[in-house]
Write a protein that holds these residues in place. Sequence first.
Motif, short mmCIF file in Angstrom:
data_model
loop_
_atom_site.label_atom_id
_atom_site.label_comp_id
_atom_site.label_asym_id
_atom_site.label_seq_id
_atom_site.Cartn_x
_atom_site.Cartn_y
_atom_site.Cartn_z
N UNK A 100 3.55 11.35 -2.64
CA UNK A 100 2.67 12.20 -1.84
C UNK A 100 1.48 12.72 -2.65
N UNK A 101 1.64 12.84 -3.96
CA UNK A 101 0.57 13.32 -4.83
C UNK A 101 -0.34 12.18 -5.30
N UNK A 102 -0.04 10.94 -4.86
CA UNK A 102 -0.86 9.80 -5.25
C UNK A 102 -0.51 9.19 -6.58
N UNK A 150 0.79 -1.22 0.00
CA UNK A 150 0.00 0.00 0.00
C UNK A 150 0.83 1.28 0.00
N UNK A 151 2.11 1.17 -0.40
CA UNK A 151 2.95 2.38 -0.44
C UNK A 151 3.68 2.53 -1.77
N UNK A 187 -5.58 0.31 0.61
CA UNK A 187 -5.46 0.94 -0.70
C UNK A 187 -4.25 0.32 -1.40
N UNK A 188 -4.50 -0.68 -2.21
CA UNK A 188 -3.44 -1.42 -2.87
C UNK A 188 -2.82 -0.56 -3.97
N UNK A 208 3.91 -0.67 -9.71
CA UNK A 208 3.20 0.27 -8.87
C UNK A 208 2.03 0.84 -9.66
N UNK A 209 0.92 1.09 -8.99
CA UNK A 209 -0.30 1.51 -9.65
C UNK A 209 -1.07 2.50 -8.80
#
Length: 130
Positions: free
Chosen positions: A43-45, A38-39, A92-93, A110-111
Amino acid sequence: MASNANSVITKARRVNLAKITSGAVESIPKITHIAFGDQGVDEAGQPLQPTADQQALRHEVGRYEIDSVTNPAETTNRYTVTIPEAGLVGTNISEMALIDSEGVFAAVKNLLPKGKDGDVKFTFEFDDEF
C-alpha cells in the motif's frame, strides 16, 4: 538475479538445478519468457517480498519472449526483453518473473512501479545469478 529482499529463485528452479547437477536428468527447460505484473508493491508503494513457492505473479499483465541472453559474468545469465510502444500502455509495472519453456516460474522480482507510456519501448534485463 541479484540476491535481495525483492527477488527470489523459485524452489521449482532450484529442484531442476539440483536434478541436472546430480545427473538425475540430462537437461532442464530453458528460460523463454519474462512475465510482467502490476501488483508487486504494498500500500505504501514498496516492493513486496516474493516467495520461493511462487508460480504466478499477483497480477500478470503481459508475457514477452526473451530477445537475447548475454553473460556479463561467468555465473550470470542476463535475459533481455523489450515491451513495444503499444504494449502495456498505462500500466505501472512492479513485478516480473523468468519463465521456462514449460511455463514454470524460475525467478520472481518485485520492483518500484515503472509507468509505461504509449510512445516508448521499455527494455528490461533480468539477471539469473548462480
